[in-house]
Design an enzyme around this catalytic site. Structure first.
Site, PDB file in Angstrom:
ATOM      1  N   LYS A 113      -2.106  -5.956   4.295  1.00  0.00           N
ATOM      2  CA  LYS A 113      -2.476  -6.221   2.899  1.00  0.00           C
ATOM      3  C   LYS A 113      -1.207  -6.489   2.088  1.00  0.00           C
ATOM      4  O   LYS A 113      -0.475  -5.582   1.738  1.00  0.00           O
ATOM      5  CB  LYS A 113      -3.209  -5.005   2.332  1.00  0.00           C
ATOM      6  CG  LYS A 113      -4.229  -5.290   1.253  1.00  0.00           C
ATOM      7  CD  LYS A 113      -3.701  -5.783  -0.076  1.00  0.00           C
ATOM      8  CE  LYS A 113      -3.042  -4.746  -0.939  1.00  0.00           C
ATOM      9  NZ  LYS A 113      -2.460  -5.375  -2.156  1.00  0.00           N
ATOM     10  N   GLU A 129       7.335   4.263   2.912  1.00  0.00           N
ATOM     11  CA  GLU A 129       8.662   3.849   2.417  1.00  0.00           C
ATOM     12  C   GLU A 129       8.531   3.695   0.917  1.00  0.00           C
ATOM     13  O   GLU A 129       7.854   2.781   0.450  1.00  0.00           O
ATOM     14  CB  GLU A 129       9.085   2.512   3.044  1.00  0.00           C
ATOM     15  CG  GLU A 129       9.172   2.502   4.544  1.00  0.00           C
ATOM     16  CD  GLU A 129      10.350   3.282   5.086  1.00  0.00           C
ATOM     17  OE1 GLU A 129      11.176   3.783   4.288  1.00  0.00           O
ATOM     18  OE2 GLU A 129      10.435   3.406   6.314  1.00  0.00           O
ATOM     19  N   CYS A 143      14.171  -1.524  -3.196  1.00  0.00           N
ATOM     20  CA  CYS A 143      13.962  -0.077  -3.159  1.00  0.00           C
ATOM     21  C   CYS A 143      15.289   0.649  -3.009  1.00  0.00           C
ATOM     22  O   CYS A 143      15.476   1.728  -3.536  1.00  0.00           O
ATOM     23  CB  CYS A 143      13.033   0.268  -2.008  1.00  0.00           C
ATOM     24  SG  CYS A 143      13.595  -0.411  -0.467  1.00  0.00           S
ATOM     25  N   GLU A 163      13.244   5.455 -11.478  1.00  0.00           N
ATOM     26  CA  GLU A 163      13.429   4.152 -10.843  1.00  0.00           C
ATOM     27  C   GLU A 163      12.940   3.073 -11.794  1.00  0.00           C
ATOM     28  O   GLU A 163      11.815   3.124 -12.267  1.00  0.00           O
ATOM     29  CB  GLU A 163      12.625   4.074  -9.535  1.00  0.00           C
ATOM     30  CG  GLU A 163      12.826   2.740  -8.853  1.00  0.00           C
ATOM     31  CD  GLU A 163      12.036   2.592  -7.564  1.00  0.00           C
ATOM     32  OE1 GLU A 163      10.826   2.852  -7.582  1.00  0.00           O
ATOM     33  OE2 GLU A 163      12.637   2.205  -6.547  1.00  0.00           O
TER      34      GLU A 163
HETATM   35  P1  NAP Z   1       2.978  -0.403  -5.613  1.00  0.00           P
HETATM   36  O1  NAP Z   1       2.340  -0.647  -6.905  1.00  0.00           O
HETATM   37  O2  NAP Z   1       3.031   0.983  -5.104  1.00  0.00           O
HETATM   38  O3  NAP Z   1       2.255  -1.351  -4.575  1.00  0.00           O
HETATM   39  C1  NAP Z   1       2.586  -1.422  -3.233  1.00  0.00           C
HETATM   40  C2  NAP Z   1       1.389  -1.908  -2.443  1.00  0.00           C
HETATM   41  O4  NAP Z   1       0.344  -0.947  -2.526  1.00  0.00           O
HETATM   42  C3  NAP Z   1       0.794  -3.199  -2.968  1.00  0.00           C
HETATM   43  O5  NAP Z   1       0.303  -3.960  -1.892  1.00  0.00           O
HETATM   44  C4  NAP Z   1      -0.344  -2.686  -3.828  1.00  0.00           C
HETATM   45  O6  NAP Z   1      -1.336  -3.616  -4.026  1.00  0.00           O
HETATM   46  C5  NAP Z   1      -0.846  -1.545  -2.996  1.00  0.00           C
HETATM   47  N1  NAP Z   1      -1.604  -0.561  -3.739  1.00  0.00           N
HETATM   48  C6  NAP Z   1      -1.668  -0.352  -5.079  1.00  0.00           C
HETATM   49  N2  NAP Z   1      -2.472   0.692  -5.365  1.00  0.00           N
HETATM   50  C7  NAP Z   1      -2.939   1.154  -4.191  1.00  0.00           C
HETATM   51  C8  NAP Z   1      -3.797   2.230  -3.824  1.00  0.00           C
HETATM   52  N3  NAP Z   1      -4.338   3.045  -4.732  1.00  0.00           N
HETATM   53  N4  NAP Z   1      -4.049   2.439  -2.505  1.00  0.00           N
HETATM   54  C9  NAP Z   1      -3.484   1.651  -1.574  1.00  0.00           C
HETATM   55  N5  NAP Z   1      -2.679   0.616  -1.860  1.00  0.00           N
HETATM   56  C10 NAP Z   1      -2.389   0.369  -3.160  1.00  0.00           C
HETATM   57  O7  NAP Z   1       4.484  -0.872  -5.588  1.00  0.00           O
HETATM   58  P2  NAP Z   1       5.061  -2.227  -6.140  1.00  0.00           P
HETATM   59  O8  NAP Z   1       5.220  -2.098  -7.599  1.00  0.00           O
HETATM   60  O9  NAP Z   1       4.288  -3.360  -5.618  1.00  0.00           O
HETATM   61  O10 NAP Z   1       6.489  -2.254  -5.398  1.00  0.00           O
HETATM   62  C11 NAP Z   1       7.606  -1.676  -5.957  1.00  0.00           C
HETATM   63  C12 NAP Z   1       7.864  -0.299  -5.365  1.00  0.00           C
HETATM   64  O11 NAP Z   1       8.023  -0.367  -3.963  1.00  0.00           O
HETATM   65  C13 NAP Z   1       9.137   0.311  -5.878  1.00  0.00           C
HETATM   66  O12 NAP Z   1       8.903   1.632  -6.286  1.00  0.00           O
HETATM   67  C14 NAP Z   1      10.069   0.290  -4.687  1.00  0.00           C
HETATM   68  O13 NAP Z   1      11.051   1.254  -4.679  1.00  0.00           O
HETATM   69  C15 NAP Z   1       9.142   0.399  -3.555  1.00  0.00           C
HETATM   70  N6  NAP Z   1       9.711  -0.169  -2.330  1.00  0.00           N
HETATM   71  C16 NAP Z   1      10.154   0.669  -1.347  1.00  0.00           C
HETATM   72  C17 NAP Z   1      10.714   0.175  -0.185  1.00  0.00           C
HETATM   73  C18 NAP Z   1      11.206   1.085   0.887  1.00  0.00           C
HETATM   74  O14 NAP Z   1      11.392   0.634   1.998  1.00  0.00           O
HETATM   75  N7  NAP Z   1      11.406   2.349   0.636  1.00  0.00           N
HETATM   76  C19 NAP Z   1      10.811  -1.203   0.002  1.00  0.00           C
HETATM   77  C20 NAP Z   1      10.366  -2.040  -1.013  1.00  0.00           C
HETATM   78  C21 NAP Z   1       9.806  -1.504  -2.174  1.00  0.00           C
HETATM   79  P3  NAP Z   1      -1.284  -4.590  -5.319  1.00  0.00           P
HETATM   80  O15 NAP Z   1       0.084  -5.131  -5.430  1.00  0.00           O
HETATM   81  O16 NAP Z   1      -2.198  -5.642  -4.952  1.00  0.00           O
HETATM   82  O17 NAP Z   1      -1.666  -3.741  -6.487  1.00  0.00           O
END
Ligand code: NAP
Ligand code: MG
Length: 497
Positions: free
Chosen positions: A194, A268, A302, A401
Site C-alpha cells: 500500500k 520504521e 526519516c 519531528e
Molecule cells: P504516515 O501518515 O504515518 O503514513 C505512512 C503510511 O501509512 C501511508 O501509506 C499512509 O497512508 C498509511 N496510513 C495512514 N494512516 C494509517 C492507519 N491508520 N493504518 C494503517 N496505515 C495508515 O506518514 P507520512 O506522513 O506519510 O510519512 C512521514 C513519516 O514517515 C515521518 O514521520 C517519517 O519520519 C517517517 N518515515 C520513517 C522512515 C524510517 O525508515 N524510519 C522512512 C521514511 C519515513 P496515506 O498516505 O494514504 O494516508
C-alpha cells in the site's frame, strides 16, 4: 485532468504510464476499486492533478489478501525452487534498471523531488536493493541441532512468514516499496503493498514490472488508497506480517493493532536525529555534511539530521556557513534539471512546517535563514531552507519531528553535555559525529542511543547494513540478514530415528 505543459516535460515512456488509466493490481488483474472510489495524485511543484488512482476499500483488501494467500499456498510460488525465486528478483532489478529514466521521472513528478536525485538515489538504490536480496533465497538455511535426546533428529526449516501487508510513506515511494518487497519476496512471502496516497504511481509501475518479468500473479499485489486502506490491511485476519514505514503516531496504532492480533510487525518510524560536530572536526566537511543531512529531499527524510550541536567556539562560524549555503539553494520543480531542492509533498505538509516554524519563533528560537514558503507564484508547496539557533532543547522545534527543511542548531561546551542532550529525545533513529579523533568517534558511537551512527558521513546506506530505530523510532531492522529474518519463521522438526 493531467496538464499538457507538465506531461510534455516527460519522456515518452513516463508520459504513457502517467496518462494511462491506473488500476489496482490484484493477482493477474488490473481493476478499479470495488466501490468505484478514486483519489487524485497531485504534482507538488504546481498543485496540478496528474493522475487518478483507485482508492481501495475493504472489499479490495479482501481480494488482494486472498490473491496473496492463494499464491502463497497453492500457486507456483510455493513450489518454486529458491534459485528461480532469486532469478525473478534479479530480473525485477534489471527491469527497474532498464526503466531508470522512466521511473525517475514518474517519481520526480509525483513526489516533487529533483529528477537527478530520483535517478541516482531512489531508482539506483532500488536496483541495488533488489539485486542484493536476489542473492538471499539460495542462502536461507535451517540447521541440525545438537539435542540431548538419543536417536532423535532435530532440525529447523526457515519458512516464509506468510502474507505480508506492507505500508509505505511518500518521501521515497519506490525505494521504501523496495525495502519492504525485496526481503519479503526473498523469504518466499507474498505481498500486498500500500503506497502513500500522495505518491501512488511508482508502486503501481513496480507491480506491473514484476508481472512482466514473470512473478506469478498474486505474489505482489498493489493497492493504492489512503490511511483507511492501510488500516483495513492491518486489521485483515489473512495478513501474517505488517511492515510499516511512516510517522510515529500512526506506527503506534499500527503496532498496537497488529500486536493485538499477534501478527508479526516491524515499524520504521520518525526521528529527531542529532548531528554533533566536535571541536577538532574538519569544519568545511562538517558544514557540508550538516547541510545535506537536513536539506536533502527537502528535509523529508526519516533520518534527517534535524538537530545540530556545535562547539560554542565555532558556533558563529558554522552557522554563518550554513546560512550562506541555504541562501544559495536552488529551489524548483523536480523535473527541472537545475533544481536542488524540490517542493514539500503537499499543502498540508507545507502548512505543518509553517506552523512549526511560527511556534519556534514564538517560543524564542532565533531565525537565521528561510522561515517560510517559497516560489509561491508557482502554485507548488515550496519551503525555504530554514535555520534556527536555539539555546536549549526544550522548544517544540527542538523536540518534534518537523519533516521539512528546518534545522535547529545549538552550542555546547562539554562532550558529556552534548551526549546527554543528543539522547534526550523520545526518538532514536540516527545520530552523527564529525571528528578527526578516532577515540572520540568510537566512544560516541557507543554512547549515542540510535539505530545508526554516522561518523564523518551523514546518511550512508547499503542493502547489507541494518537500518531502523530504537525507542519511538521503531521496532525491528530492515536490510541485510536481519531484514530478511523478519520475514522468516523457524519451524523445528523432531524425528525419532
Ligand atoms: P504516515 O501518515 O504515518 O503514513 C505512512 C503510511 O501509512 C501511508 O501509506 C499512509 O497512508 C498509511 N496510513 C495512514 N494512516 C494509517 C492507519 N491508520 N493504518 C494503517 N496505515 C495508515 O506518514 P507520512 O506522513 O506519510 O510519512 C512521514 C513519516 O514517515 C515521518 O514521520 C517519517 O519520519 C517517517 N518515515 C520513517 C522512515 C524510517 O525508515 N524510519 C522512512 C521514511 C519515513 P496515506 O498516505 O494514504 O494516508
Ligand atoms: Mg503525488
Amino acid at each position: 485532468m493531467p496538464t499538457t505543459a507538465l506531461t510534455d516535460r516527460l519522456d515518452a515512456s513516463a508520459r504513457e504510464f502517467v496518462l494511462a488509466p491506473h488500476r489496482l493490481l490484484i493477482g493477474a488483474a488490473a481493476v478499479e476499486a470495488a466501490d468505484g472510489r478514486t483519489l487524485a495524485s497531485l504534482d507538488p511543484s504546481s498543485g496540478a492533478e496528474i493522475a487518478t488512482v483507485p482508492l481501495a476499500g475493504r472489499h479490495d483488501v479482501d481480494r488482494a489478501v486472498a490473491a496473496a494467500r492463494d499464491a502463497l499456498e497453492t500457486g507456483p510460488w510455493q513450489r518454486m525452487p529458491a534459485a528461480e525465486r532469486a532469478r525473478l528478483i534479479a530480473a525485477l532489478a534489471d527491469a527497474v534498471e532498464d526503466h531508470s529514466d522512466e521511473l525517475a521521472e514518474i517519481e520526480s513528478l509525483d513526489n516533487g523531488k529533483p529528477v537527478k536525485l530520483a535517478k541516482v538515489v531512489d531508482v539506483a538504490d532500488t536496483v541495488a536493493y533488489l539485486r542484493y536480496f536476489s542473492g538471499w533465497p539460495t542462502k536461507i538455511e535451517g540447521g541440525v541441532l545438537p539435542v540431548a535426546a538419543e536417536r532423535m533428529l532435530c532440525y529447523t526449516r526457515m519458512e516464509p512468514v506468510g502474507v505480508c501487508g506492507q505500508i509505505v510513506p511518500w518521501n521515497f515511494p519506490l525505494l521504501m516499496a523496495a525495502w519492504k518487497v525485496a526481503p519479503a519476496l526473498a523469504a518466499g512471502c507474498t505481498v500486498v503493498l500500500k503506497p502513500a496516497e500522495q505518491t501512488p504511481l511508482s508502486a503501481l509501475r513496480l507491480g506491473e514490472l514484476a508481472l512482466e518479468v514473470g512473478f506469478p500473479p498474486g505474489v505482489l499485489n498493489v493497492l493504492t488508497g489512503d490511511g483507511s486502506t492501510g488500516a483495513e490491511l492491518v486489521e485483515h485476519p489473512g495478513v501474517d506480517k505488517i511492515g510499516f514505514t511512516g510517522s510515529t503516531a500512526v506506527g503506534r496504532q499500527v503496532g498496537a493493532k497488529a500486536s493485538g492480533a499477534l501478527k508479526r510487525v516491524t515499524l520504521e518510524l520518525g526521528g529527531k536525529s542529532a548531528n554533533i560536530i566536535l571541536p577538532d572536526a574538519d569544519v568545511e566537511a562538517a558544514v557540508k555534511g550538516a547541510y545535506q543531512a537536513i536539506y536533502f529531499n527537502s528535509g523529508q527524510a526519516c533520518n534527517a539530521g534535524s538537530r545540530l550541536y556545535v562547539p560554542a567556539q565555532i558556533f558563529d562560524e558554522v552557522l554563518a556557513a550554513l546560512v550562506d549555503r541555504a541562501s544559495q539553494a536552488r529551489l524548483g520543480p523536480g523535473l527541472d534539471p537545475a533544481t536542488q531542492l524540490g517542493p514539500l509533498i503537499s499543502a498540508e505538509q507545507q502548512e505543518r512546517v509553517m506552523r512549526c516554524v511560527r511556534q519556534g519563533e514564538a517560543e524564542g528560537a532565533h531565525l537565521l535563514a528561510g522561515g517560510g514558503p517559497a516560489l509561491t507564484e508557482s502554485g507548488g508547496w515550496f519551503f525555504s531552507p530554514t535555520l534556527f539557533a536555539v539555546e536549549d532543547d526544550e522548544l517544540a522545534v527542538s523536540r518534534e519531528e518537523i519533516f521539512g527543511p528546518v534545522l535547529v542548531a545549538s552550542a555546547y561546551e562539554e562532550l558529556e553535555e552534548v551526549v546527554r542532550r543528543a539522547n534526550s529525545t523520545p526518538y532514536g533513529l540516527a545520530a552523527g559525529v564529525w571528528t578527526r579523533d578516532l577515540s572520540a568517534a568510537h566512544r560516541l558511537a557507543q554512547m549515542l542511543k540510535a539505530g545508526t551512527v554516522y561518523v564523518n558521513r551523514w546518511g550512508a546506506s547499503d542493502p547489507a547494513a541494518p537500518f531502523g530505530g530504537v525507542k519511538s523510532s521503531g521496532v525491528g531492522r530492515e536490510h541485510g540478514w536481519l531484514g530478511l529474518q523478519a520475514h522468516l519463521e523457524a519451524k523445528t522438526v523432531w524425528v525419532a530415528l
